[in-house]
Design a protein around this motif. Structure first.
Motif, mmCIF file in Angstrom:
data_model
loop_
_atom_site.group_PDB
_atom_site.id
_atom_site.type_symbol
_atom_site.label_atom_id
_atom_site.label_comp_id
_atom_site.label_asym_id
_atom_site.label_seq_id
_atom_site.Cartn_x
_atom_site.Cartn_y
_atom_site.Cartn_z
ATOM 1 N N LEU A 1 5.939 53.995 12.554
ATOM 2 C CA LEU A 1 6.246 52.773 11.812
ATOM 3 C C LEU A 1 5.004 52.217 11.132
ATOM 4 O O LEU A 1 5.063 51.771 9.979
ATOM 5 N N ALA A 2 3.878 52.232 11.826
ATOM 6 C CA ALA A 2 2.638 51.739 11.231
ATOM 7 C C ALA A 2 2.249 52.587 10.027
ATOM 8 O O ALA A 2 1.817 52.062 8.982
ATOM 9 N N GLN A 3 2.415 53.894 10.134
ATOM 10 C CA GLN A 3 2.111 54.795 9.025
ATOM 11 C C GLN A 3 3.039 54.532 7.834
ATOM 12 O O GLN A 3 2.612 54.511 6.677
ATOM 13 N N THR A 4 4.315 54.301 8.138
ATOM 14 C CA THR A 4 5.294 54.050 7.079
ATOM 15 C C THR A 4 5.016 52.731 6.370
ATOM 16 O O THR A 4 5.111 52.634 5.133
ATOM 17 N N TYR A 5 4.640 51.707 7.131
ATOM 18 C CA TYR A 5 4.338 50.413 6.519
ATOM 19 C C TYR A 5 3.100 50.507 5.641
ATOM 20 O O TYR A 5 3.045 49.915 4.551
ATOM 21 N N GLU A 6 2.113 51.266 6.077
ATOM 22 C CA GLU A 6 0.914 51.462 5.260
ATOM 23 C C GLU A 6 1.277 52.147 3.949
ATOM 24 O O GLU A 6 0.767 51.784 2.884
ATOM 25 N N TRP A 7 2.163 53.148 4.021
ATOM 26 C CA TRP A 7 2.617 53.819 2.796
ATOM 27 C C TRP A 7 3.330 52.834 1.884
ATOM 28 O O TRP A 7 3.124 52.827 0.660
ATOM 29 N N PHE A 8 4.161 51.985 2.460
ATOM 30 C CA PHE A 8 4.884 50.981 1.674
ATOM 31 C C PHE A 8 3.911 50.047 0.964
ATOM 32 O O PHE A 8 4.070 49.762 -0.235
ATOM 33 N N LEU A 9 2.898 49.573 1.670
ATOM 34 C CA LEU A 9 1.933 48.656 1.058
ATOM 35 C C LEU A 9 1.200 49.304 -0.105
ATOM 36 O O LEU A 9 0.886 48.650 -1.101
ATOM 37 N N GLN A 10 0.943 50.589 0.004
ATOM 38 C CA GLN A 10 0.205 51.290 -1.036
ATOM 39 C C GLN A 10 1.074 51.707 -2.218
ATOM 40 O O GLN A 10 0.540 51.988 -3.295
ATOM 41 N N ASN A 11 2.382 51.708 -2.044
ATOM 42 C CA ASN A 11 3.251 52.265 -3.077
ATOM 43 C C ASN A 11 4.271 51.292 -3.656
ATOM 44 O O ASN A 11 4.996 51.661 -4.574
ATOM 45 N N ARG A 12 4.329 50.067 -3.148
ATOM 46 C CA ARG A 12 5.259 49.118 -3.742
ATOM 47 C C ARG A 12 4.713 48.649 -5.083
ATOM 48 O O ARG A 12 3.514 48.814 -5.371
ATOM 49 N N PRO A 13 5.569 48.052 -5.923
ATOM 50 C CA PRO A 13 5.099 47.595 -7.246
ATOM 51 C C PRO A 13 3.891 46.678 -7.161
ATOM 52 O O PRO A 13 2.973 46.772 -7.965
ATOM 53 N N GLU A 14 3.900 45.774 -6.166
ATOM 54 C CA GLU A 14 2.742 44.905 -5.965
ATOM 55 C C GLU A 14 1.879 45.560 -4.889
ATOM 56 O O GLU A 14 2.088 45.357 -3.699
ATOM 57 N N THR A 15 0.925 46.355 -5.288
ATOM 58 C CA THR A 15 0.157 47.129 -4.323
ATOM 59 C C THR A 15 -0.927 46.308 -3.637
ATOM 60 O O THR A 15 -1.512 46.754 -2.662
ATOM 61 N N THR B 1 18.837 63.264 13.126
ATOM 62 C CA THR B 1 19.151 61.886 13.447
ATOM 63 C C THR B 1 18.625 60.976 12.331
ATOM 64 O O THR B 1 18.217 61.448 11.271
ATOM 65 N N ASN B 2 18.607 59.662 12.549
ATOM 66 C CA ASN B 2 18.083 58.722 11.555
ATOM 67 C C ASN B 2 16.606 59.010 11.290
ATOM 68 O O ASN B 2 15.794 59.052 12.219
ATOM 69 N N LEU B 3 16.260 59.172 10.023
ATOM 70 C CA LEU B 3 14.908 59.544 9.637
ATOM 71 C C LEU B 3 14.189 58.378 8.968
ATOM 72 O O LEU B 3 14.809 57.497 8.375
ATOM 73 N N TYR B 4 12.864 58.409 9.046
ATOM 74 C CA TYR B 4 12.042 57.398 8.382
ATOM 75 C C TYR B 4 10.674 58.007 8.118
ATOM 76 O O TYR B 4 10.346 59.077 8.641
ATOM 77 N N GLY B 5 9.876 57.322 7.320
ATOM 78 C CA GLY B 5 8.521 57.793 7.085
ATOM 79 C C GLY B 5 8.085 57.585 5.652
ATOM 80 O O GLY B 5 8.795 56.967 4.841
ATOM 81 N N PRO B 6 6.912 58.095 5.288
ATOM 82 C CA PRO B 6 6.421 57.985 3.907
ATOM 83 C C PRO B 6 7.430 58.564 2.927
ATOM 84 O O PRO B 6 8.026 59.610 3.177
ATOM 85 N N GLY B 7 7.626 57.856 1.821
ATOM 86 C CA GLY B 7 8.593 58.307 0.828
ATOM 87 C C GLY B 7 9.984 57.771 1.047
ATOM 88 O O GLY B 7 10.909 58.112 0.308
ATOM 89 N N ASP B 8 10.170 56.929 2.067
ATOM 90 C CA ASP B 8 11.498 56.366 2.336
ATOM 91 C C ASP B 8 11.942 55.483 1.182
ATOM 92 O O ASP B 8 11.141 55.061 0.342
ATOM 93 N N ASN B 9 13.233 55.203 1.136
ATOM 94 C CA ASN B 9 13.829 54.384 0.076
ATOM 95 C C ASN B 9 13.735 52.911 0.447
ATOM 96 O O ASN B 9 14.369 52.473 1.413
ATOM 97 N N PHE B 10 12.965 52.154 -0.303
ATOM 98 C CA PHE B 10 12.814 50.723 -0.050
ATOM 99 C C PHE B 10 13.594 49.880 -1.057
ATOM 100 O O PHE B 10 13.254 48.722 -1.285
#
Length: 339
Positions: free
Chosen positions: A302-316, A170-179
């Motif tokens: 979702l909380a885990q994914t958002y934390e990954w996003f904050l740590q890995n976006r260009p503006e960390t 089904t629809n997947l999400y998580g660390p490493g997703d395409n932002f």
């Protein structure tokens, strides 16, 4: 629980597409299985090229293959690049499956997508709904390519006796997703918009569609567990669903994402934009019978994914919150897409 049919211990295992969200999750999970993991990158082998795929497979000689490589994207990407989605995915799966046959791969798991099912399939969607009705037009190019992958595995089983199987997540999400704002699926797209709206102090954020369609979401680490279960306990030409077993409306999802991100403004739904398939919930009875069930609740994931996003976006580094400001137009509306 069904008996184990295939043992991965001490096997040479290749995850095609291992740099992506799904492939990297499967690699993490395989790290506990006592197998020999084969590493590859797009720089080493372009899977759309038969010559490169065949040469890499001949040299690496994998015994088991997890087929997670694909060109993926949401409604905007599918609509903008239909030829790329169809051609590249057809080439990738055809090259890997044929090279696997030629070089004696013992077992292969092809991962498709639940978008292969008809737009108006019965809910929850059983595996035998495949090819019983028209596809959702907003992602039909990708769906057709994935249907071809399912049929390839069935054909190679019948003609060549290959133990090749397929599964439909089904629809997947998580660390490493395409932002990427123009290529992301619904969860990263909503997170991007909510994060920007919060940081800019926006009074509201716009969401594409009516908010009424219902979707099912599975954390990628749960998918990795399911893939391992199928590789070791399943051998049949029929495809098998992998899902969460429950769904929610896009409105409820947007509210949940806003809560996780900390955006307290208004959500405004633009009903003039496409909704996609009205509902898509998979029947997961068959994989449950194999002893697998999802374990990661959506809010936690979702909380885990958002934390990954904050740590890995260009503006960390987190931006300080601003005081409430007038509403801003968010140019990420084109990114909102759900399969």
């Amino acid at each position: 629980m069904p008996e184990q049919l295939y043992d991965l211990r001490n096997k040479r295992v290749w995850v095609a597409g291992q740099s992506g969200m799904v492939g990297s999750a499967i690699l993490r999970r395989l790290g506990r299985e006592g197998c020999h993991l084969l590493r590859s990158s797009h720089a080493e082998v372009d899977l759309t090229s038969w010559e490169q795929t065949e040469a890499w497979m001949a040299a690496a000689r994998p015994q088991a293959v997890f087929m997670a490589a694909a060109k993926v994207g949401g409604i905007h990407a599918n609509d903008s690049y239909p030829a790329d989605f169809l051609h590249q995915n057809l080439m990738i799966e055809a090259n890997v499956v044929e090279a696997a046959r030629r070089h004696g791969v013992e077992k292969l798991l092809f991962l498709g997508s639940s978008c292969i099912y008809p737009r108006l399939a019965p809910q929850p969607i059983p595996e035998d709904a495949l090819l019983t009705g028209p596809l959702e037009p907003t992602n039909q190019w990708y769906a057709i390519a994935k249907i071809a992958g399912v049929m390839l595995c069935q054909a190679y089983r019948r003609q060549h006796g290959c133990d090749f199987i397929s599964a439909m997540p089904t629809n997947l999400y998580g660390p490493g997703d395409n932002f990427d704002p123009l290529g992301s699926h619904v969860i990263p797209a909503l997170m991007l918009k909510a994060d920007r709206a919060r940081r800019e102090g926006a009074a509201f954020m716009e969401v594409w569609g009516s908010g009424r369609p219902r979707r099912e979401f599975l954390h990628v680490d749960d998918l990795a567990d399911a893939a391992l279960r199928l590789m070791t306990h399943y051998s049949d030409e029929s495809t098998i669903n992998i899902g969460a077993g429950e769904d929610l409306s896009i409105r409820a999802l947007a509210e949940l994402v806003a809560d996780v991100v900390g955006f307290e403004g208004e959500l405004r739904f633009d009903a003039s934009k496409p909704d996609g398939t009205p509902r898509k919930l998979l029947d997961i009875g068959r994989i449950r019978a194999l002893g697998w069930s999802p374990t990661i609740p959506l809010a936690e994931g979702l909380a885990q994914t958002y934390e990954w996003f904050l740590q890995n976006r260009p503006e960390t580094r987190e931006h300080p919150r601003r005081s409430r400001a007038p509403a801003v137009a968010l140019p990420l509306s084109a990114a909102f897409a759900q399969r």
